[in-house]
Design a protein around this motif. Sequence first.
Motif, PDB file in Angstrom:
ATOM      1  N   SER A  92      12.527 -18.850  72.286  1.00  0.00           N
ATOM      2  CA  SER A  92      12.467 -18.245  70.949  1.00  0.00           C
ATOM      3  C   SER A  92      12.056 -19.259  69.895  1.00  0.00           C
ATOM      4  N   ALA A  93      12.622 -20.455  69.965  1.00  0.00           N
ATOM      5  CA  ALA A  93      12.275 -21.502  68.997  1.00  0.00           C
ATOM      6  C   ALA A  93      10.814 -21.923  69.142  1.00  0.00           C
ATOM      7  N   ALA A  94      10.363 -22.079  70.377  1.00  0.00           N
ATOM      8  CA  ALA A  94       8.961 -22.461  70.604  1.00  0.00           C
ATOM      9  C   ALA A  94       8.021 -21.374  70.116  1.00  0.00           C
ATOM     10  N   ALA A  95       8.389 -20.130  70.338  1.00  0.00           N
ATOM     11  CA  ALA A  95       7.555 -19.017  69.872  1.00  0.00           C
ATOM     12  C   ALA A  95       7.477 -19.005  68.351  1.00  0.00           C
ATOM     13  N   LYS A  96       8.617 -19.196  67.721  1.00  0.00           N
ATOM     14  CA  LYS A  96       8.654 -19.200  66.252  1.00  0.00           C
ATOM     15  C   LYS A  96       7.822 -20.353  65.689  1.00  0.00           C
ATOM     16  N   MET A  97       7.982 -21.541  66.282  1.00  0.00           N
ATOM     17  CA  MET A  97       7.261 -22.724  65.798  1.00  0.00           C
ATOM     18  C   MET A  97       5.754 -22.601  66.014  1.00  0.00           C
ATOM     19  N   SER A  98       5.361 -22.004  67.121  1.00  0.00           N
ATOM     20  CA  SER A  98       3.935 -21.923  67.451  1.00  0.00           C
ATOM     21  C   SER A  98       3.260 -20.679  66.898  1.00  0.00           C
ATOM     22  N   GLY A  99       4.063 -19.703  66.499  1.00  0.00           N
ATOM     23  CA  GLY A  99       3.482 -18.452  66.026  1.00  0.00           C
ATOM     24  C   GLY A  99       2.994 -17.572  67.167  1.00  0.00           C
ATOM     25  N   GLN A 100       3.375 -17.911  68.383  1.00  0.00           N
ATOM     26  CA  GLN A 100       2.985 -17.142  69.566  1.00  0.00           C
ATOM     27  C   GLN A 100       4.155 -16.271  70.019  1.00  0.00           C
ATOM     28  N   SER A 101       3.860 -15.272  70.826  1.00  0.00           N
ATOM     29  CA  SER A 101       4.927 -14.452  71.388  1.00  0.00           C
ATOM     30  C   SER A 101       5.652 -15.239  72.475  1.00  0.00           C
TER      31      SER A 101
END
Length: 137
Positions: A6-15
């Motif tokens: 979830s954190a990686a998705a939020k930081m990258s703007g990816q799903s």
Amino acid sequence: MEALVSAAAKMSGQSATVVLEDFGLFIAPLLMNMYRHLIPGDWTTLDVIEKTEETIHHVVRVQTPGAKPPVLRTTRRSEDEVVLIYGSPRKLCALAIGIARGVAKQFNEAIDVTQTKCMHNGAPYCEIVFRKGFKFW
């Protein structure tokens, strides 16, 4: 793991799906190096997908007490197609797809991937069809 994705998705703007697939693609070379001794030289990407449960996952369970890789079931429909049934409470089917894409890259092969059922959409398991693809390079 869920919090990290979830954190990686939020930081990258990816799903989360894209993050997991990308991570699978990233770790595939490491996994191939770790388990190369279990993979005969004449295997293709589809062979690895078809036989992961009986070779690699079996060894992981024996060598690492408490390890719980997902139980995979496969059906080889033809030389050019394997159907993977993925069922795990972790619901990391996107990671499995990414790893398969990474394995194909290691073999310098192309694969097409179609997910026909997914636990994230209410199915009791994920069904992923892998087909030998066509390289245009």
